[in-house]
Structures are given as structure tokens and as C-alpha cells.
Design an enzyme around this catalytic site. Structure first.
Site, PDB file in Angstrom:
ATOM      1  N   TRP A 357       0.816  -1.215   0.000  1.00  0.00           N
ATOM      2  CA  TRP A 357       0.000   0.000   0.000  1.00  0.00           C
ATOM      3  C   TRP A 357       0.849   1.264   0.000  1.00  0.00           C
ATOM      4  O   TRP A 357       0.345   2.367  -0.233  1.00  0.00           O
ATOM      5  CB  TRP A 357      -0.964   0.006   1.193  1.00  0.00           C
ATOM      6  N   ASP A 358       2.138   1.105   0.238  1.00  0.00           N
ATOM      7  CA  ASP A 358       3.060   2.242   0.208  1.00  0.00           C
ATOM      8  C   ASP A 358       2.926   3.030  -1.099  1.00  0.00           C
ATOM      9  O   ASP A 358       3.018   4.262  -1.109  1.00  0.00           O
ATOM     10  CB  ASP A 358       4.510   1.771   0.291  1.00  0.00           C
ATOM     11  N   GLU A 488       1.663  -1.704  13.193  1.00  0.00           N
ATOM     12  CA  GLU A 488       1.733  -3.163  13.236  1.00  0.00           C
ATOM     13  C   GLU A 488       2.238  -3.687  14.574  1.00  0.00           C
ATOM     14  O   GLU A 488       2.388  -4.896  14.747  1.00  0.00           O
ATOM     15  CB  GLU A 488       2.616  -3.664  12.097  1.00  0.00           C
ATOM     16  N   LYS A 600       4.426   1.864  16.064  1.00  0.00           N
ATOM     17  CA  LYS A 600       5.453   1.699  15.031  1.00  0.00           C
ATOM     18  C   LYS A 600       5.491   2.900  14.087  1.00  0.00           C
ATOM     19  O   LYS A 600       6.554   3.363  13.690  1.00  0.00           O
ATOM     20  CB  LYS A 600       5.174   0.420  14.239  1.00  0.00           C
ATOM     21  N   GLN A 601       4.326   3.378  13.691  1.00  0.00           N
ATOM     22  CA  GLN A 601       4.246   4.435  12.680  1.00  0.00           C
ATOM     23  C   GLN A 601       2.914   5.149  12.805  1.00  0.00           C
ATOM     24  O   GLN A 601       2.041   4.744  13.567  1.00  0.00           O
ATOM     25  CB  GLN A 601       4.385   3.844  11.282  1.00  0.00           C
TER      26      GLN A 601
END
Length: 772
Positions: A357-358, A488, A600-601
Site C-alpha cells: 500500500w506504500d 503493526e 510503530k508508525q
């Protein structure tokens, strides 16, 4: 964090040879042209630590998965871009000694990646165990002017002896992926041919039966003059080459020119591959190395004219942004809608070289602004072509009636990721694909895309979300259970705010898109509705979910909750983590990570980035101030989103801090993971940090708007973008902003809250006093 790359505006420079840094440098100095690519492996023998990597776009192998416990719905394979034939190899012997930098005493080592003209140059002096010393200069590139061709100029000079130099240029197809699950080699030989200065080998992948023909032609010069050589054929299993000897004297330079080509059965009939490769080689040889290099420089000049960002006053930042732009264009040129962008591009094997999906979330904005419209459109068409597979993927998981779940990882449209929390739960990827369609149309104004491609995808995605939610009698709202958001470090959670938000937005946008197509192209709309067996009642079902969706939040703190129960976790801030325990993904058990509050992000913040128009500044600020201190940024995709949001909040210090982290992520090896490849997709986020962050560029109601600020360390920065037929040069300096229109297309431009008419071939300048 490493800090061995020398600062330079246009070059990536490594001085001195450190074997412990070699795999990192192999990634950083990688070359590519959208059709093929390679890591910066040495031409000559190297017995030290290395990760060999030569890659051909679109060629992959379905490596059988290795999982301890099989679950229904697991893919049977993990698709991997293949380590293909090594065409750069040149064996070097000085009398009876092999030139090997792992065993020689190396001095004056320098590696330079010239980003302006698109080539890699390496120089060094090597003293062998015998005391014989040679000087080497090697230059190579993968041509973007002719994307099937690569070329090497390899020069070696004896410094203190007379003797025999034996060179063995070769093509080695007896290779394997380092990440092969069962140490399997993925290639079989079809044919080979050696004829004088030329060598060819054609290989076929097992299972998928792609075929690639790799060929090379050699020329030899001594002291600049052509040298007639008597070659001996070298032929081994999946290996072809020539070997020849040259008598050398002190300070007499011997130069080998090796021109190579990679052709794939994706573009040619298999039975014509050898002949076509010979033709490509002949054409490249007729031009010669110098002409090919001139064409390369000219092609890169055009790329830079369209996409360069110029930063005045900060060489490290300037070097970093150009490095990111350079690697993005080495990875994807947009010529072929069958190709996409792997997170590592052509620089390593991690993530299999597959599509994530990046691409939609991070790369599409970059290509929209810096390349012809067809380039970003092809990224979307790629997904449309795989819609049938997305519907099959959803059906495997129990969804029906044309619901589509795009894969988390894919080469051909099939899901090929086999971690349960990713394969089954990280379904927000569906929303990123829908958002890319919206983003493309918002930027280009090309609403015809909806009728031709987009609406079919949007309806199929909306159907998935409708089936994926369920009604909660307790809450009297729709909920979504058992998902993994962008963070994640949380698996199998209920009501991830970002995923719930994307679901309703997708249904809303699918409805709006259907109205646009029905109004503009009613015949196409009716045909599409019929082919999809679309029932108008589906609109009402979507509307009910949109109205009654549950979103977790903490009203006392005024924040959206990442998911149900997030505040039950022990709330520790990243600043209170000992440095010895970071990165946590390398130091902690997975159980401990899952139970922690660490992120994580960007997760909630990813949603606020996508849909910032729907939230006031204070709402964004409260959520940013809550979640950023809990984010460890152990995904390369994280810092750029935080940089853009910090810029929007006028938090210049943090905006710049996160920009530097994303911009120099690989150059400085921030996360200690550059050796297995560069973070190509997050490099687009670096560009976004400058253009959407510092320049504050947005598209609102079909118009470009800017809300700029200048980082304190910079004197100015400027960039070029294309927008709806116009080419604009934007310069932001201490005194304000200047926008020059280098086209005949006039348009209205927003700067802060004021709008200005910018005619064709005109410019506007607004000073800071007017921006208050």
C-alpha cells in the site's frame, strides 16, 4: 546511526574502504532505470561480506512459504523479485593472484554516485600479498535513455610491476536469492552462446516460466588504443564469459568496456529473446560507451528539470532530497502499467520486491507532481488490472457478491503474504487504493478516470467494507473487529480508528463517484451497473453504515483512540525508553511489543494526514501531541507524516527533525537496516515533507494552495511541479514566496488565505508581510 557519507550537493561520496559498511554501501550506491537494477557489488572478485543483487522488473518467483501453523486462507507462496544474472562481473588476476579487496591492502578507495548524470564511479589502489600494486577506476550505469542497456568502463593500471593481467568478463546466472525459503535456486538455463567479444545466456524461472536473456559485448584498450585480444571461452553451469591475457608494464592502463543488456519475455517472444538481445547489444555497441553516457546525462537532465528540489544553506539536506528523488526515478519510470514499486526497489530482496500500500499512500503524490500524468495513472491502472484477483482474494476469505480485498503483498494481484495479522487483518490497504484514485482526480481533474477504471474499483472496495463491518447491539452502532492498523505493533484489535474511518470514507466516495459517472456518462454508468450486478439498494446500505459507524475516542482528552482499549495499556513515552532498548523491534519480544503502548508508525495521525480538511487545527494538535511521543518511528513510512503534520501545526522544530530523519534514513542508516536495501517508497515521503510540509502545498477545490515556512537552517528552497498542464517553479525564501509559471496555462493560486491569478509565462511574488 552511521555518518560516513560525505556531504555534497550532487554526489554520494564514500571515502575509505570499511568492509563492515560494504553491504550498506551496496544499497546506497545501487543503480537502476525502471526496467532493471543492481546493487553496488564490485565487478572484481570479492570474498568479503556482500549481498549480490541484479534484478529485472516484472520477473518473480512464487517461493513456497514457510509457516509453522497453516491457516485456511494462507497464500501458498511469497512472490519474490529474483536475483537475476550478474552481468557486471569481471574477474581480475595479476599474474597468479586474484584481485580481491577482502584480501588486498586497499588505499585511496572512493565511491561516488553522480546523481546529476546518473552513474557510479569507484576508484582504489590495491596492494596484493606479493606486493604488486594496481590502481583501478570503474564507471558504470544503467541507462534510462535505453532501459535495457547497462555499461561498464573498467580501467586497471600496474603501479610497480611488469607482468600479465588476466581479465575474465562474465555473466553468471547460477545465482540465488539470499531470502530463498528453502535455499532453492530459481533459474534454469535455456540456452547460451559465446562468439568472440559477445556472450549470451538465456534463463527461465521455475514455475512462472519467465525468460530473461542477458548479453554482453567487450572491447579492450591499452593506453587508450584498441587492443586485439585472443579470448578463450568460459562456460560453466548457467555461466558464460571470455578470458584473455594482456602483457602490462608499469603505469600502462588497460581498459575493458563491457556493454550489456537484459531482455525479458514480458516484452518479447521467448523464441526471439536471443536475437533481440543481440540487436540491442549491437545498437548500444555502435553508439559506444561515451555516447551512451552522454545520453544518460541528457535523460537525467530532463528528469532533474522536472523534479529537482534546490535547498540553499544546508548541504546535508540538499544531498538527501536529491538522493531520494534519484532513487525514486531509478526505480519507477511509469512506462509500463504492469510494473509497480517495491519497498526496496532494485536495491535488495527484503519485502520480496512486491507491491504494498506504500505505492498508493506515498508514491502517487510524488509522481503526480514530478512526472507526466500518465506515470501516476499507470500506477492506478495496475490495480484496476488486478481487480478480478482482488475479488478472488476476498472470496477466499469468505466475502462474496463482488467484494474486493486488494492484497497486502502482491506481484500479480494474488495475496502472497503469509503472516496472519498482515494477510487477514491489515485491511486498511483497501482504503489506500481508493484514496489514490481520489488523490489522482483531485490533482489532475481527470474525472474520466472514474468511468474508465475507477468506479469499478471503488464499488468493489465499498462492497468489501459493507460486509466487513457488523452491527453491535450493545453499542447500537457498526463496528469492525479483528484488524491491524498501520501500527503493526498492535494486532487483532477492535475498532481501529483509522480503519473504521477509511471504511466509511470509501463508501462515501464510491457513492459520490457513482453520481459523477451517472451524470457525465450515463451509458457507461448503466453498462457498469449491469456488469457488476449492482443494486441501487447498496447505496442505502452504505449510507446507513456511514451514519452509524462507531469511532473510539477519549472525550476527556479530546483525542481519537487508536483502537478500543488503547488507554488500558501502561502509558510510557518514548523519551523514557533507555537507548539500550531501542529499536524495540530488535530488542524486545513480540509479546512485550504487543502489550506496550508504543506505536510503530503513524496510525491515527495517518488518518488526520489524509483527511485533514475534516478536522480543525486544535483537534489535529491534540492528537499529534498525544501520539507522537508514543511513536518509535520504526517504520520508514512514519517520520514524513509527522513532519507534514508538524509543519501544519507551525511546529518548525519537529517538522525539520522528522524531515531530516526521513530524508537521511538510508544515507545515515538510522534504523540499522540499510544493508538489505533502501527504503524506496518512504523516499517519496521525503519529497512530501518538503512540498506538502514546508511549502504547505495542497489542492483544494481544484486549485493549488500554499502555506509555506522556511526551516531556520535554510536560506531558501525551491521546487518544480506540474499541475493540470502548467509547469510551476516555486521559490520560498526569507522574504516570502515566488511562483513562476513556465507554461502558457494560466491558473489561480492560493497563498495562505489569499488567491492570486497567475497567467501563463508570468510570475507572482508575495512577501511575508502580505502572508500574515
Amino acid at each position: 546511526m552511521k555518518n560516513y557519507i560525505k556531504a555534497d550537493e550532487w554526489n554520494i561520496i564514500e571515502e575509505g574502504f570499511d568492509p563492515h559498511l560494504n553491504k550498506i554501501s551496496e544499497s546506497i550506491f545501487s543503480l537502476g532505470n525502471g526496467r532493471m537494477g543492481q546493487r553496488a557489488n564490485f565487478e572484481e572478485t570479492y570474498t568479503g561480506e556482500t549481498l549480490l543483487g541484479n534484478y529485472v522488473a516484472g520477473v518473480y518467483y512464487p517461493d513456497k512459504t514457510r509457516v509453522g501453523w497453516w491457516k485456511n486462507g494462507y497464500p501458498e507462496y511469497f512472490a519474490k523479485v529474483l536475483n537475476a544474472a550478474n552481468w557486471v562481473g569481471i574477474g581480475v588476476k595479476i599474474d597468479d593472484e586474484v584481485l580481491d579487496l577482502a584480501t588486498a591492502a586497499v588505499s585511496d578507495f572512493k565511491r561516488v554516485l553522480n546523481m546529476h548524470e546518473g552513474y557510479l564511479e569507484r576508484t582504489f589502489t590495491a596492494k596484493l600479498k606479493s606486493g604488486k600494486t594496481v590502481k583501478v577506476k570503474a564507471t558504470r550505469f544503467c541507462s534510462i535513455a535505453d532501459d535495457e542497456v547497462g555499461a561498464i568502463r573498467y580501467s586497471i593500471t600496474p603501479l610497480n610491476f611488469e607482468g600479465t593481467l588476466t581479465l575474465t568478463p562474465f555473466i553468471d546466472g547460477d545465482v540465488k536469492n539470499q531470502d530463498s525459503n528453502y535455499d532453492e535456486k530459481f533459474w534454469d538455463q535455456v540456452t547460451d552462446q559465446i562468439s568472440g567479444a559477445e556472450a549470451y545466456i538465456q534463463l527461465r524461472t521455475k514455475k512462472t516460466e519467465f525468460e530473461v536473456c542477458t548479453g554482453s559485448h567487450i572491447q579492450v584498450y591499452q593506453n587508450g588504443q584498441p587492443l586485439a585480444i585472443d579470448t578463450t571461452e568460459v562456460r560453466k553451469e548457467k555461466f558464460v564469459g571470455q578470458t584473455f591475457a594482456v602483457a602490462v608494464k608499469t603505469n600502462e592502463e588497460v581498459t575493458l568496456i563491457k556493454i550489456a543488456a537484459n531482455l525479458s519475455s514480458e516484452n518479447y517472444p521467448k523464441d526471439a529473446l536471443l536475437k533481440e538481445t543481440q540487436s540491442v547489444i549491437a545498437s548500444a555497441v555502435a553508439k559506444g560507451f561515451d555516447t551512451l553516457l552522454q545520453e544518460q546525462a541528457a535523460a537525467w537532465a530532463t528528469k532533474w528539470e522536472e523534479s529537482d528540489i534546490v535547498i540553499e544553506g544546508d548541504v546535508a539536506a540538499q544531498q538527501a532530497i536529491r538522493f531520494n528523488i534519484f532513487q525514486l526515478f531509478q526505480t519507477y519510470t511509469g512506462k509500463d502499467d504492469r510494473l509497480n514499486i517495491g519497498p526496496k526497489g532494485f536495491t535488495g530482496e527484503k519485502y520480496g520486491g512486491s507491491t504494498y500500500w506504500d505505492t498508493e499512500a506515498y508514491c502517487v503524490p510524488f509522481y503526480l507532481a514530478t512526472a507526466p500524468q500518465e506515470v501516476s495513472k499507470n500506477l492506478l491502472v495496475y490495480r484496476h488490472k488486478q481487480l478480478d484477483k482482488a475479488i478472488e482474494n476476498a472470496a477466499k476469505l469468505g466475502f462474496k457478491d463482488g467484494a474486493a480485498l486488494y492484497p497486502m503483498v502482491t506481484m500479480n494481484g494474488e495475496e502472497c503474504h503469509n503472516e496472519w495479522e498482515i494477510t487477514f487483518e491489515e485491511i486498511h490497504r483497501n482504503g489506500a487504493i481508493a484514496f489514490a484514485i481520489y488523490n489522482y482526480i483531485r490533482y489532475t481533474g481527470d474525472e474520466s478516470y472514474l468511468a474508465d477504471y475507477g468506479l469499478e474499483v471503488l464499488i468493489s472496495i465499498a462492497r468489501f467494507w459493507k460486509q466487513r463491518v457488523n452491527w453491535s447491539n450493545e453499542k447500537q452502532q457498526y463496528v469492525m473487529l479483528g484488524v491491524t492498523g498501520p501500527n503493526e505493533y498492535e494486532n487483532n484489535v477492535n475498532n481501529n480508528w483509522y480503519t473504521n474511518l477509511l471504511a466509511t470514507w470509501c463508501m462515501k466516495y464510491a457513492t459520490e463517484a457513482a453520481e459523477i459517472v451517472q451524470k457525465q456518462q450515463p451509458e457507461k454508468y448503466n453498462s457498469l451497473v449491469k456488469s457488476l450486478s449492482f443494486d441501487q439498494k447498496e447505496f442505502a446500505d452504505w449510507a446507513d453504515i456511514i451514519e452509524k459507524m462507531y469511532y473510539p475516542e477519549d472525550k476527556a482528552q479530546g483525542i481519537f483512540l487508536q483502537q478500543d482499549g488503547y488507554l488500558d495499556k501502561e502509558q510510557i513515552l518514548v523519551k523514557d525508553l533507555p537507548a539500550s532498548e531501542r529499536p524495540i523491534n530488535q530488542k524486545w519480544s513480540w509479546d512485550r511489543i504487543l502489550r506496550s503502548c508504543f506505536i510503530k508508525q503513524a496510525d491515527v495521525l495517518q488518518g488526520l494526514y489524509f483527511f485533514e480538511e475534516d478536522y480543525d487545527l486544535e483537534t489535529i494538535r491534540r492528537n499529534f501531541d498525544f501520539y507522537e511521543p508514543r511513536t518509535v518511528h520504526e517504520s520508514s513510512l512514519s517520520p514524513c507524516v509527522h513532519s507534514i503534520l508538524a509543519a501544519k501545526l507551525n511546529d518548525e522544530a519537529r517538522a525539520y527533525e522528522f524531515y531530516l530523519r526521513t530524508a537521511r534514513l538510508d544515507l545515515d542508516d538510522y534504523n540499522n537496516d540499510t544493508e538489505d536495501g533502501l527504503h524506496i517508497t518512504s523516499m517519496a515521503g521525503t519529497w512530501m515533507s518538503v512540498v506538502e510540509g514546508f511549502a504547505g502545498m495542497r489542492v483544494r477545490n481544484g486549485k493549488l494552495q500554499f502555506n509555506p515556512f522556511l526551516p531556520g537552517k535554510w536560506k531558501s528552497f525551491s521546487f518544480t511541479i506540474g499541475f493540470r498542464g502548467a509547469t510551476l517553479k516555486i521559490n520560498i525564501a526569507e522574504n516570502g514566496i515566488n511562483i513562476k509559471n513556465n507554461s502558457t496555462v494560466g491558473l489561480e493560486i492560493g497563498i495562505r488565505n489569499q488567491f492570486y491569478q497567475l497567467d501563463g509565462n508570468a510570475e507572482i511574488e508575495v512577501n511575508n508581510a502580505a502572508l500574515v
